[in-house]
Design a protein around this motif. Structure first.
Motif, PDB file in Angstrom:
ATOM      1  N   GLN A  43       0.832  -1.206   0.000  1.00 35.27           N
ATOM      2  CA  GLN A  43       0.000   0.000   0.000  1.00 35.27           C
ATOM      3  C   GLN A  43       0.869   1.260   0.000  1.00 35.27           C
ATOM      4  N   GLN A  44       1.922   1.250   0.798  1.00 30.31           N
ATOM      5  CA  GLN A  44       2.818   2.403   0.860  1.00 30.31           C
ATOM      6  C   GLN A  44       3.557   2.604  -0.465  1.00 30.31           C
ATOM      7  N   LEU A  45       3.999   1.520  -1.065  1.00 34.28           N
ATOM      8  CA  LEU A  45       4.690   1.608  -2.351  1.00 34.28           C
ATOM      9  C   LEU A  45       3.757   2.114  -3.442  1.00 34.28           C
ATOM     10  N   GLN A  46       2.529   1.616  -3.439  1.00 33.67           N
ATOM     11  CA  GLN A  46       1.565   2.057  -4.441  1.00 33.67           C
ATOM     12  C   GLN A  46       1.312   3.557  -4.327  1.00 33.67           C
ATOM     13  N   ALA A  47       1.179   4.055  -3.101  1.00 28.67           N
ATOM     14  CA  ALA A  47       0.948   5.485  -2.897  1.00 28.67           C
ATOM     15  C   ALA A  47       2.127   6.311  -3.390  1.00 28.67           C
ATOM     16  N   ALA A  48       3.330   5.713  -3.365  1.00 29.71           N
ATOM     17  CA  ALA A  48       4.531   6.421  -3.819  1.00 29.71           C
ATOM     18  C   ALA A  48       4.779   6.259  -5.313  1.00 29.71           C
ATOM     19  N   GLY A  49       3.960   5.459  -5.995  1.00 26.03           N
ATOM     20  CA  GLY A  49       4.140   5.245  -7.424  1.00 26.03           C
ATOM     21  C   GLY A  49       5.262   4.292  -7.755  1.00 26.03           C
ATOM     22  N   ILE A  50       5.607   3.404  -6.831  1.00 23.38           N
ATOM     23  CA  ILE A  50       6.675   2.419  -7.038  1.00 23.38           C
ATOM     24  C   ILE A  50       6.047   1.057  -7.268  1.00 23.38           C
ATOM     25  N   VAL A  51       6.424   0.392  -8.365  1.00 17.06           N
ATOM     26  CA  VAL A  51       5.842  -0.899  -8.695  1.00 17.06           C
ATOM     27  C   VAL A  51       6.691  -2.022  -8.111  1.00 17.06           C
ATOM     28  N   ALA A  52       6.109  -3.233  -8.090  1.00 15.07           N
ATOM     29  CA  ALA A  52       6.737  -4.327  -7.353  1.00 15.07           C
ATOM     30  C   ALA A  52       6.773  -5.626  -8.145  1.00 15.07           C
ATOM     31  N   ILE A  53       7.843  -6.389  -7.891  1.00 17.32           N
ATOM     32  CA  ILE A  53       7.983  -7.778  -8.338  1.00 17.32           C
ATOM     33  C   ILE A  53       7.891  -8.654  -7.094  1.00 17.32           C
ATOM     34  N   LEU A  54       6.992  -9.613  -7.094  1.00 16.71           N
ATOM     35  CA  LEU A  54       6.906 -10.579  -6.002  1.00 16.71           C
ATOM     36  C   LEU A  54       7.839 -11.737  -6.338  1.00 16.71           C
ATOM     37  N   ASP A  55       8.918 -11.825  -5.587  1.00 15.05           N
ATOM     38  CA  ASP A  55       9.987 -12.792  -5.861  1.00 15.05           C
ATOM     39  C   ASP A  55       9.873 -13.975  -4.908  1.00 15.05           C
ATOM     40  N   HIS A  56       9.606 -15.166  -5.454  1.00 14.32           N
ATOM     41  CA  HIS A  56       9.575 -16.375  -4.613  1.00 14.32           C
ATOM     42  C   HIS A  56      11.023 -16.736  -4.290  1.00 14.32           C
TER      43      HIS A  56
END
Length: 460
Positions: free
Chosen positions: A138-151
């Motif tokens: 949620q915090q990253l989304q608000a900052a406009g930073i996208v994410a990779i979910l790494d297993h």
């Protein structure tokens, strides 16, 4: 028992809310959130001791990993780790990354973040990590930073005696049908959450396995697993209403059970028993998460119109000995990951050899020739095998950024390292934030100090 499970899985997988997955940046400038949700005690040695952990040369012989910690402290582990999750990655860190124009984070995750996958009789891990993940996303989304979910840490452990697997052991059991199955379920759950849960709207990719054993002779059926991973991701997306090429799904569902049976029969050449079981288990776990007050989300609406996630694998050249090519598994958008640490012996331990090597790196081209494109460099840093000067580390940072930017971009390991006496100043070479503060890395990640840094090192 199977028909009732299919009924449940159909009703869950055929519904969702309008949460649009993030898009892959045109060029990735990123950092890893290492030691947050998969703790590696070498990166925060003082905090680890303060938590109750131990330090040893052989991480299998003391309390050096999450597994050993949870086994030693079963009654207090959840609370201790909840405090760690809240303090290791915070809003201040997000604000700092945003100020440095970081556009991507890679989030190392253990399979145990999906708690239903853990055999509590033989496996020991802290509970509650998914709540921390939701908060961070949620915090990253608000900052406009996208994410990779790494297993990052797989069920059964994917490599021996490595802290990053969550359990230092020589008993490597990931490459078995049982643990492949659990990993496929993990992929199904993360795919569904990425489309259904509002917090996961910053996710654009899911990585199947972090750093499998390099010798493919020791990873039996890994190529089959790669194909099943992609099929599970796409099957979940198709079931949710995402337009997925290669998998057919009904657009209108009169009956949830029939919808799942229809999907299986219409794609019988793609779906084997492992995939079917993963879809069923995904559906059951989603029901639990959707009804839990800390993780709940609306699973009642279609995800029609969503873009498919990017499936992500370590590139084919990560392995040797007749390695399977993950490009053969592609179905929809797919990207590839390579990790490069010169401190592991890539080149002779001299500044000249390092520069000669990096300035002539051809991994992007070599991977592309085998279909593994786009390629990003998901882990790299500034550590060396010699006492590097400040001047060299600035050159070293520039040269690596130039090389890795020839592909889809780069993701530095790590966003930060503990600043303590025990950490022995390793943050100088391992922390992105510290690297910027010391002037090795530019404040604008798209820039370098010296674009001609490789002049004189490039082979004719």
């Amino acid at each position: 028992m199977r028909p009732s499970l299919l009924l449940l899985s159909g009703s869950l997988l055929m519904s969702g809310v309008a949460v649009i997955a993030a898009s892959m940046p045109e060029k990735i400038y990123g950092v890893n959130l290492g030691s947050w949700l998969v703790l590696e005690s070498w990166m925060l040695p003082q905090e680890w001791l303060d938590m109750g952990g131990e330090s040893c040369d052989d991480c299998s012989t003391c309390i050096a990993t999450e597994f050993a910690f949870a086994q030693a402290y079963p009654d207090t582990v959840d609370g201790i780790f909840a405090k760690h999750w809240d303090t290791w990655f915070t809003q201040d860190d997000v604000d700092t990354l945003k100020s440095l124009n970081i556009n991507t984070v890679r989030i190392p995750l253990g399979y145990w973040i999906v708690e239903a996958l853990v055999d509590r009789k033989t496996e020991f891990y802290p509970r509650g990590g998914i709540v921390a993940l939701i908060r961070g996303l949620q915090q990253l989304q608000a900052a406009g930073i996208v994410a990779i979910l790494d297993h990052h840490a797989l069920p059964g452990v994917q490599d021996a005696d490595q802290m990053f697997t969550g359990n230092c052991t020589t008993n490597v059991q990931f490459y078995t049908p049982y643990n492949y199955g659990r990993a496929l379920t993990w992929a199904g759950v993360m795919t569904a959450l990425s489309h259904l849960h509002p917090a996961f709207a910053s996710v654009f990719a899911i990585e199947a396995v972090n750093e499998p054993i390099m010798d493919a002779a020791n990873t039996p059926e890994y190529g089959t697993y790669q194909k099943e991973f992609v099929i599970v991701v796409r099957a979940v997306e198709a079931a949710l209403g995402v337009d997925v090429s290669g998998i057919r799904a009904q657009k209108t569902f009169r009956n949830a059970s029939q919808a799942m049976f229809d999907m299986s029969s219409q794609n019988s050449t793609l779906f084997d028993s492992q995939v079917i079981d993963a879809l069923i288990n995904t559906a059951i776990i989603l029901a639990q998460l959707a009804s839990d007050s800390e993780t709940q989300f609306d699973i009642g609406k279609s995800c029609e119109g969503h873009e498919p996630l990017v499936t992500n694998f370590m590139d084919v050249n990560w392995q040797h000995d007749d390695a399977p090519n993950p490009a053969d598994a592609a179905m929809g958008p797919q990207a590839y990951d390579n990790h490069l640490y010169y401190s592991s012996g890539v080149a002779d331990p001299t500044p000249e050899a390092y520069m000669q090597s990096i300035c002539n790196l051809n991994r992007v081209q070599a991977d592309a020739a085998l279909g593994d494109s786009p390629l990003w460099f998901g882990e790299w840093g500034l550590p060396t095998q010699f006492n590097a000067t400040d001047e060299f580390l600035q050159q070293w940072a520039d040269a690596q950024k130039l090389a890795y930017s020839e592909g889809a971009g780069w993701i530095f390991w790590n966003f930060k390292i503990e600043d303590s006496v025990l950490a022995n100043n390793i943050s100088r070479e391992w922390s992105y934030i510290e690297g910027v503060n010391l002037g090795y890395l530019t404040k604008d990640p798209s820039q370098v100090h010296n674009a001609s840094v490789c002049d004189g090192f490039i082979n004719s």
